[in-house]
Design an enzyme around this catalytic site. Structure first.
Site, PDB file in Angstrom:
ATOM      1  N   ASP A 161       0.860  -1.178   0.000  1.00  0.00           N
ATOM      2  CA  ASP A 161       0.000   0.000   0.000  1.00  0.00           C
ATOM      3  C   ASP A 161       0.900   1.234   0.000  1.00  0.00           C
ATOM      4  O   ASP A 161       2.095   1.145   0.275  1.00  0.00           O
ATOM      5  CB  ASP A 161      -0.890   0.006   1.258  1.00  0.00           C
ATOM      6  N   SER A 162       0.306   2.387  -0.281  1.00  0.00           N
ATOM      7  CA  SER A 162       1.048   3.641  -0.221  1.00  0.00           C
ATOM      8  C   SER A 162       1.508   3.957   1.202  1.00  0.00           C
ATOM      9  O   SER A 162       2.435   4.737   1.385  1.00  0.00           O
ATOM     10  CB  SER A 162       0.171   4.778  -0.740  1.00  0.00           C
ATOM     11  N   CYS A 165      -3.849  -0.933  -2.182  1.00  0.00           N
ATOM     12  CA  CYS A 165      -4.085   0.486  -2.458  1.00  0.00           C
ATOM     13  C   CYS A 165      -4.930   0.642  -3.731  1.00  0.00           C
ATOM     14  O   CYS A 165      -4.582   0.099  -4.788  1.00  0.00           O
ATOM     15  CB  CYS A 165      -2.735   1.170  -2.651  1.00  0.00           C
ATOM     16  N   GLU A 170      -6.171  10.961   8.493  1.00  0.00           N
ATOM     17  CA  GLU A 170      -4.792  11.009   8.981  1.00  0.00           C
ATOM     18  C   GLU A 170      -4.550  12.086  10.034  1.00  0.00           C
ATOM     19  O   GLU A 170      -3.534  12.074  10.715  1.00  0.00           O
ATOM     20  CB  GLU A 170      -3.820  11.161   7.792  1.00  0.00           C
ATOM     21  N   HIS A 182      -8.737   4.281   3.144  1.00  0.00           N
ATOM     22  CA  HIS A 182      -9.057   5.037   4.356  1.00  0.00           C
ATOM     23  C   HIS A 182     -10.561   5.167   4.633  1.00  0.00           C
ATOM     24  O   HIS A 182     -10.950   5.513   5.745  1.00  0.00           O
ATOM     25  CB  HIS A 182      -8.487   6.456   4.259  1.00  0.00           C
ATOM     26  N   CYS A 223     -11.261   3.501  -1.560  1.00  0.00           N
ATOM     27  CA  CYS A 223     -10.009   3.998  -0.969  1.00  0.00           C
ATOM     28  C   CYS A 223      -9.810   3.307   0.370  1.00  0.00           C
ATOM     29  O   CYS A 223     -10.770   3.114   1.122  1.00  0.00           O
ATOM     30  CB  CYS A 223     -10.091   5.515  -0.781  1.00  0.00           C
TER      31      CYS A 223
HETATM   32  N1  I24 Z   1      -4.471   7.018   9.899  1.00  0.00           N
HETATM   33  C1  I24 Z   1      -3.749   6.849   8.798  1.00  0.00           C
HETATM   34  N2  I24 Z   1      -2.553   7.434   8.576  1.00  0.00           N
HETATM   35  C2  I24 Z   1      -2.024   8.224   9.527  1.00  0.00           C
HETATM   36  C3  I24 Z   1      -3.958   7.811  10.848  1.00  0.00           C
HETATM   37  C4  I24 Z   1      -2.709   8.434  10.721  1.00  0.00           C
HETATM   38  N3  I24 Z   1      -2.478   9.154  11.839  1.00  0.00           N
HETATM   39  C5  I24 Z   1      -3.559   8.981  12.652  1.00  0.00           C
HETATM   40  N4  I24 Z   1      -4.442   8.172  12.059  1.00  0.00           N
HETATM   41  N5  I24 Z   1      -0.836   8.823   9.358  1.00  0.00           N
HETATM   42  O1  I24 Z   1      -4.226   6.041   7.820  1.00  0.00           O
HETATM   43  C6  I24 Z   1      -0.094   8.758   8.147  1.00  0.00           C
HETATM   44  C7  I24 Z   1       1.304   9.255   8.422  1.00  0.00           C
HETATM   45  N6  I24 Z   1       2.285   8.168   8.507  1.00  0.00           N
HETATM   46  C8  I24 Z   1       3.591   8.694   8.886  1.00  0.00           C
HETATM   47  C9  I24 Z   1       4.622   7.598   8.905  1.00  0.00           C
HETATM   48  O2  I24 Z   1       4.236   6.493   9.716  1.00  0.00           O
HETATM   49  C10 I24 Z   1       2.950   5.984   9.414  1.00  0.00           C
HETATM   50  C11 I24 Z   1       1.901   7.090   9.438  1.00  0.00           C
HETATM   51  C12 I24 Z   1      -5.408   5.252   8.065  1.00  0.00           C
HETATM   52  C13 I24 Z   1      -5.077   4.008   8.798  1.00  0.00           C
HETATM   53  C14 I24 Z   1      -6.201   3.043   8.779  1.00  0.00           C
HETATM   54  C15 I24 Z   1      -5.851   1.748   9.464  1.00  0.00           C
HETATM   55  C16 I24 Z   1      -5.757   7.762  12.565  1.00  0.00           C
HETATM   56  C17 I24 Z   1      -5.796   6.310  12.997  1.00  0.00           C
HETATM   57  C18 I24 Z   1      -5.016   5.843  14.046  1.00  0.00           C
HETATM   58  C19 I24 Z   1      -5.062   4.507  14.456  1.00  0.00           C
HETATM   59  C20 I24 Z   1      -5.905   3.621  13.788  1.00  0.00           C
HETATM   60  C21 I24 Z   1      -6.688   4.066  12.730  1.00  0.00           C
HETATM   61  C22 I24 Z   1      -6.629   5.410  12.348  1.00  0.00           C
HETATM   62  F1  I24 Z   1      -4.201   6.692  14.695  1.00  0.00           F
HETATM   63  F2  I24 Z   1      -7.340   5.852  11.338  1.00  0.00           F
HETATM   64  N1  DGL Z   2      -4.067   3.948  -0.246  1.00  0.00           N
HETATM   65  C1  DGL Z   2      -4.676   4.998  -1.057  1.00  0.00           C
HETATM   66  C2  DGL Z   2      -5.868   4.424  -1.846  1.00  0.00           C
HETATM   67  O1  DGL Z   2      -6.481   3.450  -1.467  1.00  0.00           O
HETATM   68  C3  DGL Z   2      -5.138   6.168  -0.215  1.00  0.00           C
HETATM   69  C4  DGL Z   2      -4.017   6.961   0.393  1.00  0.00           C
HETATM   70  C5  DGL Z   2      -3.096   7.597  -0.645  1.00  0.00           C
HETATM   71  O2  DGL Z   2      -3.549   8.498  -1.386  1.00  0.00           O
HETATM   72  O3  DGL Z   2      -1.965   7.185  -0.696  1.00  0.00           O
HETATM   73  O4  DGL Z   2      -6.207   4.946  -2.869  1.00  0.00           O
END
Ligand code: I24
Ligand code: DGL
Length: 271
Positions: free
Chosen positions: A10-11, A73, A152, A186, A184
């Site tokens: 995944d990304s 992804c 995020e 997320h 997606c």
């Molecule tokens: N959810 C995602 N990405 C993040 C996040 C999140 N921060 C908080 N939550 N950060 O994706 C992306 C930045 N990177 C930086 C490098 O290390 C990895 C992260 C969605 C994930 C879905 C499983 C919110 C959050 C969380 C815990 C569980 C789920 C969730 F903190 F959405």
């Molecule tokens: N994983 C991407 C998707 O499902 C969402 C996050 C991104 O843009 O990288 O399209």
């Protein structure tokens, strides 16, 4: 029978929504996951670049001897699945066909909506997949570039999220599809708000969950399921950025303690 792992890429961490389904539907299967957090998000990137990154992640997983490759992804599936499937020798599964199939099964009015990143919607991959099977089905795609940042920033349950989701999905108010694909990784986190916004008469399709059902079927078809009752499966997680942040999110989301997360350097240069 085959006890090699299933490879997922995944990304970033979003593909863990797919992994959670694997733990639920296929608890015997070992997982090797790689998330390209250093170069995420893929959604706004040009297709050619996403394709190149997808090949790097595929190469990494092939070196781990995975028995099957799952592109978790949507954006990467949209632009890279066909080419990767054609060129490698193990079964390759993306998230777009399974979601499209489930939507065709669910729709009553023959009208399906698709939401995803800019890259996914621009590619038209969901429309193509649906029309390949059913040319008369109406499909409307909508890019929702604000949704990934809401998740995020941990605001996916907030009133801000409600407002942004309602505003973004407004075009669907006029002529409403009866089935909406969450195209997606997320979006399952926004599912309650999306359901509330669209109304209870709209069926939401989780493309990741549908994909794992397909993976299960393909493991049977190719007779490569893992042997049952394996103890202490050592799943492996790799990230191109900080293992600590990855680990925190994965621990919280998957609810499995002491995860093995390692940093890898795919990236010789950031493009
Ligand atoms: N959810 C995602 N990405 C993040 C996040 C999140 N921060 C908080 N939550 N950060 O994706 C992306 C930045 N990177 C930086 C490098 O290390 C990895 C992260 C969605 C994930 C879905 C499983 C919110 C959050 C969380 C815990 C569980 C789920 C969730 F903190 F959405
Ligand atoms: N994983 C991407 C998707 O499902 C969402 C996050 C991104 O843009 O990288 O399209």
């Amino acid at each position: 029978m085959n006890n090699e792992a299933i490879g997922f890429f995944d990304s970033g961490v979003g593909g863990l929504t797919v992994v959670r389904e694997v733990l639920k539907q296929l608890p015997n299967e070992r997982i090797v996951y790689v998330g390209d957090s250093a170069r995420a998000p893929y959604g706004p990137r040009p297709a050619a670049q996403v394709k190149q990154f997808s090949w790097e992640l595929t190469q990494f997983l092939l070196e781990k001897n995975v028995k099957m490759l799952v592109i978790a992804c949507n954006t990467a599936t949209a632009v890279a699945l066909d080419e990767i499937k054609e060129k490698i020798d193990i079964p390759v599964v993306g998230v777009i066909l399974p979601g499209s199939r489930a939507a065709l099964k669910a729709t009553q009015k023959n009208y399906i909506g698709v939401i995803g990143t800019v890259g996914t919607i621009k590619s038209g991959a969901y429309e193509k997949a649906i029309h390949q099977k059913s040319p008369t089905t109406k499909v409307t795609g909508l890019a929702c570039p604000k949704f990934v940042p809401i998740v995020e920033s941990n605001e996916y349950q907030s009133s801000v999220a409600k407002k942004i989701v309602a505003e973004t999905l407004r075009p669907f108010k006029i002529n409403k599809p009866d089935t909406m694909i969450l195209g997606c990784t997320h979006y399952p986190l926004l599912r309650p708000i999306i359901q509330q916004t669209l109304g209870r008469d709209v069926t939401l399709i989780d493309s990741g969950a549908e994909t794992v059902s397909d993976v299960s079927m393909l493991l049977d078809y190719f007779e490569i399921s893992a042997t049952p009752d394996r103890k202490d499966l050592a799943h492996e997680f790799y990230t191109t950025s900080s293992p600590k942040m990855f680990e925190e999110i994965a621990n919280q989301w998957l609810g499995i303690g002491d995860l093995q997360v390692k940093h890898i350097d795919l990236v010789k240069q950031l493009v």
